[in-house]
Design a protein around this motif. Structure first.
Motif, PDB file in Angstrom:
ATOM      1  N   HIS A   1      30.768  28.974  30.578  1.00 45.35           N
ATOM      2  CA  HIS A   1      30.778  28.272  31.958  1.00 45.35           C
ATOM      3  C   HIS A   1      32.329  28.716  32.714  1.00 45.35           C
ATOM      4  N   ALA A   2      33.182  28.879  31.983  1.00 45.08           N
ATOM      5  CA  ALA A   2      34.573  29.004  32.458  1.00 45.08           C
ATOM      6  C   ALA A   2      34.813  30.140  33.298  1.00 45.08           C
ATOM      7  N   PRO A   3      34.427  31.518  32.841  1.00 44.10           N
ATOM      8  CA  PRO A   3      34.636  32.639  33.601  1.00 44.10           C
ATOM      9  C   PRO A   3      33.335  32.710  34.613  1.00 44.10           C
ATOM     10  N   ILE A   4      32.503  31.951  34.475  1.00 40.21           N
ATOM     11  CA  ILE A   4      31.223  31.789  35.405  1.00 40.21           C
ATOM     12  C   ILE A   4      31.562  31.133  36.657  1.00 40.21           C
ATOM     13  N   ALA A   5      32.307  30.124  36.403  1.00 41.33           N
ATOM     14  CA  ALA A   5      32.661  29.202  37.363  1.00 41.33           C
ATOM     15  C   ALA A   5      33.642  29.980  38.249  1.00 41.33           C
ATOM     16  N   LEU A   6      34.651  30.610  37.676  1.00 36.02           N
ATOM     17  CA  LEU A   6      35.672  31.326  38.585  1.00 36.02           C
ATOM     18  C   LEU A   6      34.851  32.473  39.431  1.00 36.02           C
ATOM     19  N   GLY A   7      33.991  33.024  38.784  1.00 37.90           N
ATOM     20  CA  GLY A   7      33.308  34.224  39.343  1.00 37.90           C
ATOM     21  C   GLY A   7      32.431  33.539  40.404  1.00 37.90           C
ATOM     22  N   ALA A   8      31.705  32.498  40.051  1.00 39.42           N
ATOM     23  CA  ALA A   8      30.508  32.075  41.110  1.00 39.42           C
ATOM     24  C   ALA A   8      31.300  31.627  42.304  1.00 39.42           C
ATOM     25  N   ALA A   9      32.600  31.155  42.192  1.00 42.80           N
ATOM     26  CA  ALA A   9      33.519  30.603  43.203  1.00 42.80           C
ATOM     27  C   ALA A   9      33.776  31.886  44.141  1.00 42.80           C
ATOM     28  N   GLY A  10      33.859  32.932  43.704  1.00 43.03           N
ATOM     29  CA  GLY A  10      34.079  34.283  44.609  1.00 43.03           C
ATOM     30  C   GLY A  10      35.528  34.918  44.039  1.00 43.03           C
ATOM     31  N   ALA A  11      36.023  34.178  42.854  1.00 44.04           N
ATOM     32  CA  ALA A  11      37.335  34.874  42.397  1.00 44.04           C
ATOM     33  C   ALA A  11      36.870  36.370  41.804  1.00 44.04           C
ATOM     34  N   GLN A  12      37.658  37.385  42.023  1.00 43.69           N
ATOM     35  CA  GLN A  12      37.466  38.728  41.589  1.00 43.69           C
ATOM     36  C   GLN A  12      38.044  39.060  40.172  1.00 43.69           C
ATOM     37  N   ALA A  13      39.474  38.517  40.289  1.00 43.76           N
ATOM     38  CA  ALA A  13      40.165  38.908  39.051  1.00 43.76           C
ATOM     39  C   ALA A  13      41.190  37.813  38.762  1.00 43.76           C
ATOM     40  N   VAL A  14      41.338  37.541  37.579  1.00 41.96           N
ATOM     41  CA  VAL A  14      42.738  36.767  36.979  1.00 41.96           C
ATOM     42  C   VAL A  14      43.659  38.067  36.570  1.00 41.96           C
ATOM     43  N   VAL A  15      45.035  37.740  36.813  1.00 40.81           N
ATOM     44  CA  VAL A  15      45.968  38.200  36.385  1.00 40.81           C
ATOM     45  C   VAL A  15      46.894  37.396  35.652  1.00 40.81           C
ATOM     46  N   ALA A  16      46.919  37.435  34.177  1.00 42.68           N
ATOM     47  CA  ALA A  16      47.849  36.923  33.583  1.00 42.68           C
ATOM     48  C   ALA A  16      48.390  37.421  32.307  1.00 42.68           C
ATOM     49  N   GLU A  17      49.668  36.618  31.844  1.00 39.05           N
ATOM     50  CA  GLU A  17      50.368  37.452  30.673  1.00 39.05           C
ATOM     51  C   GLU A  17      49.655  37.815  29.615  1.00 39.05           C
ATOM     52  N   SER A  18      48.625  36.918  29.309  1.00 40.75           N
ATOM     53  CA  SER A  18      47.657  36.989  28.178  1.00 40.75           C
ATOM     54  C   SER A  18      46.702  35.972  28.272  1.00 40.75           C
ATOM     55  N   TYR A  19      45.689  36.055  27.544  1.00 41.15           N
ATOM     56  CA  TYR A  19      44.303  35.411  27.623  1.00 41.15           C
ATOM     57  C   TYR A  19      43.993  34.847  26.283  1.00 41.15           C
ATOM     58  N   ALA A  20      43.330  33.858  26.136  1.00 43.71           N
ATOM     59  CA  ALA A  20      42.729  33.177  24.878  1.00 43.71           C
ATOM     60  C   ALA A  20      41.375  34.172  24.790  1.00 43.71           C
ATOM     61  N   ARG A  21      41.297  34.496  23.461  1.00 50.24           N
ATOM     62  CA  ARG A  21      40.560  35.636  23.054  1.00 50.24           C
ATOM     63  C   ARG A  21      38.850  35.359  23.590  1.00 50.24           C
ATOM     64  N   ILE A  22      38.586  34.211  23.404  1.00 54.16           N
ATOM     65  CA  ILE A  22      37.057  34.023  23.823  1.00 54.16           C
ATOM     66  C   ILE A  22      36.885  33.913  25.420  1.00 54.16           C
ATOM     67  N   PHE A  23      37.688  33.516  26.060  1.00 60.59           N
ATOM     68  CA  PHE A  23      37.734  33.630  27.524  1.00 60.59           C
ATOM     69  C   PHE A  23      37.743  34.866  27.807  1.00 60.59           C
ATOM     70  N   PHE A  24      38.575  35.973  27.325  1.00 53.85           N
ATOM     71  CA  PHE A  24      38.629  37.389  27.708  1.00 53.85           C
ATOM     72  C   PHE A  24      37.315  37.963  27.518  1.00 53.85           C
TER      73      PHE A  24
END
Lengths: 433, 185
Positions: B84-107
């Protein structure tokens, strides 16, 4: 090349003689677990991608355990359990632990173990980050999302990258006032919440071998809070006794090869670990319980896959027996087996349930994830305002247990029980002689 | 996702260790992402778990975010495995995240769903951007430009994850490349 336990399991599951860190391999899945929060979405993707009449790859290997949002009036929660029921019926899935009957179990990670679904040497995926708990049984176990789970439902396989292994070795014995929760909070404090990202975390040494199966589960349960991909332990008689009592299935444990290499190796003097607390709002904000003795609390919470096992309640009862709590104290057994155990297990001749009742605790009659992750507004024990809570659960992110105004301190069952009695964060040595 | 190399739009800046409870609090997990109206609803709640005072990613009452890009620090998406986490961001219309690092499962969930590009930055970006700055990510060139300041910064290449997200996720990619033969129903 000598292999670690994790490498050996993944080599076996991918039909190779050897794998090393960084290898991408397709593994055959032994068990896929899902629950009421991620199951409906997983089923939706499975049907969309494989067709509405598609069959799962092996119904015997799918385990579905509703546990998150069960005892609520929220209609969507009930709708989601109905989706699970329809799917189980249509697919002929035997391992389904339905709500509202004798077969209901409660928190998936503990129920998996109690029902014999966690077996040495196997590969387990689950749509829940705390699936890593099962690494305590000498298996590869990790959390995945709905899309990956749907892929497994259709194919029985998943592509995984072999993680490098971090080795945590505990020499000697843990002091009697220290629990596995203190140990894992100590480790997370050392490596940080991303210190184990993409890595396997293995726990070895004399002190680890001295832990009960439940305590070993606590250790592996929180590797995800250190960013870890999986946690893993050696199999010994403690492991084999637990598993054989709960399943007739054959399994084959793995042992690390001598000379296997680790990306990180730290030796700890087990006797030096202290009662440890994670302060708001991150599991790596490490402090000793003693250093936080001036922190006033408004509530205490004992429950979840991390801290709601029978041993967790026995440990809490050791401190609460003959004492009264001075803040609202919520107890939620992880599973129905544990609920029953509260009425049969005793400390000093009294049942745990009697001890907690006399102490003034609020005991949930129902087993579930409850307020560990907030949940619907009417969830038992949910933080709905500016509470300061000490909890045996696993996460203290902002708003994790409900309201963003809440502050959550993570600690062991001993420390939570001692703190519930005094109303401030308390080192359990004040009560354990 | 489109296969266009350039993502342009205003950025929303957050800090380190933004966990999945902040991206989509557990009370909204009753929404099932494969049900279209619940997918849309998830989008309206994206990042609603951020502490008060950090501003709203999706304006109150709106279904979509004005921010195309999230800029974050270390360990973005830590915590639960909820897709639901990447889906919520994508469904809201976000196209990218730019971060120094990601938690493995989210990525992994970003790639599997194809909802948004989880781009890694070799340097810390949260001080180089303010919420509302217009930015442009060039995925081919692996760079991000802050159009307010003119600063251009190199990003890590997405590698094998890029074509999977371009295709729309794991299943769409597997089908497009012949790994799966069955058509979607």
């Amino acid at each position: 090349m000598p292999m670690t336990m994790t490498e050996k399991i993944l080599a076996r599951a991918s039909g190779r003689t050897a794998v090393g860190p960084g290898d991408n391999v397709w593994v055959n899945v032994d068990v896929l677990m899902t629950h009421d929060v991620c199951g409906p979405g997983t089923i939706g993707i499975f049907k969309r991608e494989f067709g509405k009449d598609a069959k799962v790859w092996d119904p015997e290997k799918v385990v579905i355990i509703p546990d998150h949002y069960i005892f609520t009036r929220d209609q969507k929660c009930h709708r989601n359990v109905d989706i699970l029921r329809d799917f189980v019926r249509e697919q002929g899935i035997p391992h389904y632990y339905d709500v509202g009957g004798k077969n209901y179990k409660g928190v998936c990670h503990i129920a998996l173990a109690q029902e014999g679904h966690t077996r040495p040497g196997e590969v387990l995926f689950g749509t829940d980050s705390h699936t890593c708990t099962a690494g305590a049984f000498n298996q590869f176990a990790t959390g995945i999302g709905n899309t990956d789970a749907a892929f497994i439902l259709g194919t029985g396989k998943l592509l995984v990258k072999v993680p490098p292994t971090m080795r945590f070795e505990f020499e000697g014995a843990f002091p009697p006032y220290v629990l596995a929760k203190d140990v894992i909070l100590h480790i997370i404090g050392d490596i940080g919440v991303d210190g184990g990202t993409y890595k396997a975390m293995e726990f070895v040494g004399e002190a680890v071998r001295g832990l009960t199966m439940e305590e070993r589960m606590t250790l592996c349960n929180m590797v995800i809070e250190g960013g870890g991909k999986n946690g893993v332990l050696e199999a010994d008689d403690v492991t084999l006794d637990y598993v054989r009592a709960r399943t007739g299935k054959a399994f084959e444990p793995v042992a690390a090869d001598p000379g296997a290499s680790h990306v990180f190796h730290r030796r700890y003097d087990a006797s030096a670990i202290e009662p440890t607390v994670a302060t708001p709002h991150s599991p790596d904000n490490k402090a000793t319980a003693h250093a936080l003795r001036d922190v006033r609390l408004t509530r205490a919470y004992i429950g979840s896959c991390t801290g709601g096992k029978i041993t967790d309640f026995i440990n809490a009862a050791r401190i609460m027996r003959g004492r009264r709590v001075t803040v609202d104290t919520f107890l939620v057994p992880a599973t129905t087996e544990i609920s029953q155990g509260l009425h049969t297990e005793t400390v000093g001749g009294e049942t745990l349930a009697a001890i907690f009742e006399a102490a003034g605790c609020q005991l949930s009659p129902d087993a579930s994830c409850a307020a560990c992750l907030g949940g619907p507004k009417d969830t038992f024990g949910r933080i709905n305002g500016p509470e300061v809570c000490i909890s045996t659960t696993n996460r203290n992110f902002p708003g994790r247990m409900g309201s963003k105004e809440g502050q959550v301190y993570l600690a062991s069952p001993y420390t939570v029980a001692a703190s519930a009695v005094t109303g401030r964060i308390t080192d359990p040595r004040e009560f354990l002689s | 996702m489109s296969a266009s190399s350039v993502i342009r739009g205003p950025v929303f800046v957050v800090g380190d260790n933004i966990d999945t409870d902040q991206i989509i609090p557990a009370q909204y997990l009753t929404l099932v992402p494969t049900i279209p109206e619940e997918y849309e609803k998830l989008g309206s709640y994206a990042l609603i778990g951020l502490p008060d005072g950090q501003g709203r990613f999706v304006p109150e009452g709106a279904a979509k975010t004005p921010y195309a890009i999230v800029i974050a620090g270390r360990n973005f998406g830590c915590g639960s495995s909820r897709e639901h986490a990447p889906i919520a961001l994508g469904a809201a219309g976000a196209q990218a995240v730019v971060a120094e690092s990601y938690a493995r499962i989210f990525f992994r969930n970003c790639v599997a769903t194809g909802e948004l590009y989880p781009v890694e930055s070799p340097v810390r970006l949260v001080e180089a951007f303010q919420t509302g700055d217009e930015a442009e990510i060039d995925l081919d060139a692996s760079a991000i430009t802050n159009l307010r300041t003119g600063q251009r910064l190199a990003l890590n290449a997405l590698g094998d994850a890029r074509p999977v997200i371009d295709a729309g996720g794991l299943f769409a990619y597997a089908r497009a490349t012949g790994m799966i033969s069955q058509p979607a129903s």
